[in-house]
Write a protein that holds these residues in place. Sequence first.
Motif, PDB file in Angstrom:
ATOM      1  N   ALA A  48     -58.663  88.350 -39.191  1.00 46.69           N
ATOM      2  CA  ALA A  48     -59.715  89.357 -39.324  1.00 46.69           C
ATOM      3  C   ALA A  48     -59.700  89.992 -40.710  1.00 46.69           C
ATOM      4  O   ALA A  48     -60.751  90.203 -41.329  1.00 46.69           O
ATOM      5  N   GLU A  49     -58.520  90.293 -41.212  1.00 49.93           N
ATOM      6  CA  GLU A  49     -58.408  90.894 -42.539  1.00 49.93           C
ATOM      7  C   GLU A  49     -58.869  89.928 -43.622  1.00 49.93           C
ATOM      8  O   GLU A  49     -59.505  90.332 -44.601  1.00 49.93           O
ATOM      9  N   GLU A  50     -58.591  88.653 -43.426  1.00 47.58           N
ATOM     10  CA  GLU A  50     -58.912  87.642 -44.430  1.00 47.58           C
ATOM     11  C   GLU A  50     -60.409  87.377 -44.540  1.00 47.58           C
ATOM     12  O   GLU A  50     -60.925  87.136 -45.635  1.00 47.58           O
ATOM     13  N   VAL A  51     -61.130  87.422 -43.401  1.00 49.12           N
ATOM     14  CA  VAL A  51     -62.534  86.987 -43.408  1.00 49.12           C
ATOM     15  C   VAL A  51     -63.536  88.129 -43.378  1.00 49.12           C
ATOM     16  O   VAL A  51     -64.745  87.868 -43.443  1.00 49.12           O
ATOM     17  N   ILE A  52     -63.089  89.386 -43.325  1.00 47.84           N
ATOM     18  CA  ILE A  52     -64.044  90.481 -43.184  1.00 47.84           C
ATOM     19  C   ILE A  52     -65.057  90.495 -44.322  1.00 47.84           C
ATOM     20  O   ILE A  52     -66.251  90.759 -44.097  1.00 47.84           O
ATOM     21  N   ASP A  53     -64.632  90.181 -45.551  1.00 42.74           N
ATOM     22  CA  ASP A  53     -65.578  90.218 -46.663  1.00 42.74           C
ATOM     23  C   ASP A  53     -66.335  88.906 -46.824  1.00 42.74           C
ATOM     24  O   ASP A  53     -67.030  88.700 -47.830  1.00 42.74           O
ATOM     25  N   LYS A  54     -66.234  88.027 -45.838  1.00 43.69           N
ATOM     26  CA  LYS A  54     -67.111  86.859 -45.733  1.00 43.69           C
ATOM     27  C   LYS A  54     -68.060  87.032 -44.555  1.00 43.69           C
ATOM     28  O   LYS A  54     -69.197  86.557 -44.609  1.00 43.69           O
ATOM     29  N   PRO A  67     -69.318  91.624 -49.352  1.00 48.67           N
ATOM     30  CA  PRO A  67     -68.242  92.511 -49.803  1.00 48.67           C
ATOM     31  C   PRO A  67     -68.707  93.939 -50.073  1.00 48.67           C
ATOM     32  O   PRO A  67     -67.983  94.898 -49.763  1.00 48.67           O
ATOM     33  N   TYR A  68     -69.911  94.108 -50.617  1.00 49.73           N
ATOM     34  CA  TYR A  68     -70.385  95.460 -50.909  1.00 49.73           C
ATOM     35  C   TYR A  68     -70.686  96.237 -49.627  1.00 49.73           C
ATOM     36  O   TYR A  68     -70.716  97.463 -49.635  1.00 49.73           O
ATOM     37  N   ASN A  69     -70.910  95.516 -48.501  1.00 47.87           N
ATOM     38  CA  ASN A  69     -71.113  96.221 -47.234  1.00 47.87           C
ATOM     39  C   ASN A  69     -69.797  96.570 -46.548  1.00 47.87           C
ATOM     40  O   ASN A  69     -69.748  97.502 -45.743  1.00 47.87           O
ATOM     41  N   VAL A  70     -68.726  95.843 -46.873  1.00 52.76           N
ATOM     42  CA  VAL A  70     -67.420  96.207 -46.332  1.00 52.76           C
ATOM     43  C   VAL A  70     -67.035  97.597 -46.823  1.00 52.76           C
ATOM     44  O   VAL A  70     -66.521  98.432 -46.068  1.00 52.76           O
ATOM     45  N   THR A  71     -67.309  97.859 -48.099  1.00 50.25           N
ATOM     46  CA  THR A  71     -67.001  99.185 -48.661  1.00 50.25           C
ATOM     47  C   THR A  71     -68.136 100.178 -48.453  1.00 50.25           C
ATOM     48  O   THR A  71     -67.894 101.364 -48.211  1.00 50.25           O
ATOM     49  N   GLY A  72     -69.376  99.696 -48.531  1.00 54.21           N
ATOM     50  CA  GLY A  72     -70.520 100.598 -48.438  1.00 54.21           C
ATOM     51  C   GLY A  72     -70.910 100.968 -47.024  1.00 54.21           C
ATOM     52  O   GLY A  72     -71.609 101.975 -46.816  1.00 54.21           O
ATOM     53  N   GLN A  73     -70.502 100.183 -46.040  1.00 50.59           N
ATOM     54  CA  GLN A  73     -70.810 100.468 -44.635  1.00 50.59           C
ATOM     55  C   GLN A  73     -69.503 100.450 -43.836  1.00 50.59           C
ATOM     56  O   GLN A  73     -69.260  99.543 -43.042  1.00 50.59           O
ATOM     57  N   PRO A  74     -68.653 101.435 -44.037  1.00 50.77           N
ATOM     58  CA  PRO A  74     -67.343 101.410 -43.385  1.00 50.77           C
ATOM     59  C   PRO A  74     -67.421 101.366 -41.862  1.00 50.77           C
ATOM     60  O   PRO A  74     -66.561 100.764 -41.214  1.00 50.77           O
ATOM     61  N   GLU A  75     -68.448 101.994 -41.278  1.00 46.99           N
ATOM     62  CA  GLU A  75     -68.554 101.960 -39.818  1.00 46.99           C
ATOM     63  C   GLU A  75     -68.864 100.555 -39.331  1.00 46.99           C
ATOM     64  O   GLU A  75     -68.287 100.091 -38.329  1.00 46.99           O
ATOM     65  N   ALA A  76     -69.764  99.861 -40.025  1.00 41.59           N
ATOM     66  CA  ALA A  76     -70.076  98.480 -39.646  1.00 41.59           C
ATOM     67  C   ALA A  76     -68.864  97.585 -39.835  1.00 41.59           C
ATOM     68  O   ALA A  76     -68.563  96.726 -38.991  1.00 41.59           O
ATOM     69  N   ALA A  77     -68.153  97.774 -40.941  1.00 39.15           N
ATOM     70  CA  ALA A  77     -66.960  96.967 -41.192  1.00 39.15           C
ATOM     71  C   ALA A  77     -65.904  97.208 -40.129  1.00 39.15           C
ATOM     72  O   ALA A  77     -65.253  96.261 -39.646  1.00 39.15           O
ATOM     73  N   ALA A  78     -65.738  98.462 -39.735  1.00 35.33           N
ATOM     74  CA  ALA A  78     -64.754  98.782 -38.703  1.00 35.33           C
ATOM     75  C   ALA A  78     -65.152  98.170 -37.370  1.00 35.33           C
ATOM     76  O   ALA A  78     -64.298  97.678 -36.612  1.00 35.33           O
ATOM     77  N   ARG A  79     -66.440  98.174 -37.088  1.00 27.92           N
ATOM     78  CA  ARG A  79     -66.930  97.596 -35.826  1.00 27.92           C
ATOM     79  C   ARG A  79     -66.693  96.092 -35.790  1.00 27.92           C
ATOM     80  O   ARG A  79     -66.221  95.551 -34.786  1.00 27.92           O
ATOM     81  N   VAL A  80     -67.009  95.418 -36.881  1.00 28.35           N
ATOM     82  CA  VAL A  80     -66.819  93.972 -36.943  1.00 28.35           C
ATOM     83  C   VAL A  80     -65.336  93.623 -36.874  1.00 28.35           C
ATOM     84  O   VAL A  80     -64.922  92.707 -36.150  1.00 28.35           O
ATOM     85  N   SER A  81     -64.534  94.355 -37.611  1.00 27.28           N
ATOM     86  CA  SER A  81     -63.095  94.103 -37.591  1.00 27.28           C
ATOM     87  C   SER A  81     -62.515  94.327 -36.201  1.00 27.28           C
ATOM     88  O   SER A  81     -61.679  93.540 -35.723  1.00 27.28           O
ATOM     89  N   MET A 131     -64.024  94.025 -33.299  1.00 24.79           N
ATOM     90  CA  MET A 131     -64.413  92.922 -32.420  1.00 24.79           C
ATOM     91  C   MET A 131     -63.513  91.711 -32.644  1.00 24.79           C
ATOM     92  O   MET A 131     -63.053  91.075 -31.680  1.00 24.79           O
ATOM     93  N   MET A 132     -63.259  91.393 -33.913  1.00 27.22           N
ATOM     94  CA  MET A 132     -62.421  90.235 -34.205  1.00 27.22           C
ATOM     95  C   MET A 132     -61.006  90.429 -33.685  1.00 27.22           C
ATOM     96  O   MET A 132     -60.426  89.523 -33.065  1.00 27.22           O
ATOM     97  N   ARG A 133     -60.450  91.599 -33.921  1.00 25.83           N
ATOM     98  CA  ARG A 133     -59.068  91.862 -33.517  1.00 25.83           C
ATOM     99  C   ARG A 133     -58.915  91.904 -31.999  1.00 25.83           C
ATOM    100  O   ARG A 133     -57.830  91.606 -31.468  1.00 25.83           O
ATOM    101  N   ALA A 134     -59.978  92.266 -31.298  1.00 24.65           N
ATOM    102  CA  ALA A 134     -59.911  92.359 -29.839  1.00 24.65           C
ATOM    103  C   ALA A 134     -60.078  91.012 -29.146  1.00 24.65           C
ATOM    104  O   ALA A 134     -59.824  90.900 -27.947  1.00 24.65           O
TER     105      ALA A 134
END
Length: 268
Positions: A150-156, A160-174, A176-179
């Motif tokens: 999950a950590e490796e592919v989040i910015d794919k 990448p600009y949404n991983v930092t610019g949309q932290p809530e979306a990034a947290a949600r996606v991460s 889901m992957m981790r679960a």
Amino acid sequence: MNPQFGNGAKCVFDDFGPAAGEAVILIHGHPFNRSMWAPQAAALAAAGYRVIAPDLRGYGDNPATEEKTPLASFADDLAGLLRDLDIEQAVVGGVSMGGQIAMEIRLRHPGLVRALVLSDTSPVPETREGAGFRRATAERLLAEGMGPYAEEVIDKMLAPYNVTGQPEAAARVSAMMRATDPRGAAAALRGRAERPDYRPVLAALPAEVPCLVLVGADDVYTPVAEAEALCALVPHARLEVIARAGHLPGVERPEEFNRALLGFLGGL
């Protein structure tokens, strides 16, 4: 009613909107679950559509029970779900692996498909190198769990600009992957290693089965050029490029994605 998959596992799904509305089934990608479609389900239900959002077997709240899950098994699961719900035809949509499952449904159960919605996906068969990578990734997930992946592919998954610019979306996606159960993810990867060629399915798609192709402008997994090639296979297909998005434009730019989707559905 308690639909089940072919392996006996309970089929967990959300059913939004009016029962009499035109049915839309939304198929999540790997390694996610049905909650990824929350923005789309809300918008479509508000517009009068009936939205079915299932967890694929081995994902979300559905247990992992197999060592390999071919795309055909996912397709048969969902075709069975629609029939259990007395839905004769549906708009079938999916993102990434979900888009490939949508194409497999058209291949195996053509009469169920009212229209296709294909987001950030590819119809080409798996290569030998790709198959080897998927099998190796399956073993890695079983050995390491989902966290490192999950950590490796989040910015794919997201631009990448949404991983930092949309932290809530990034947290949600991460999250889901981790679960996701590594066993379910590994089984799907092994199945996708044997992915067939869906280009003939698309080339044979008749005009009475409309097709919407969506892609994030900055998707690195399935770039815009691949979406254009997919769209070219279907003369009547519509292409929508979602600006400022990566592989999951429905998460990154839900308003723009929903606008394109509702525009397409309104023309059916």
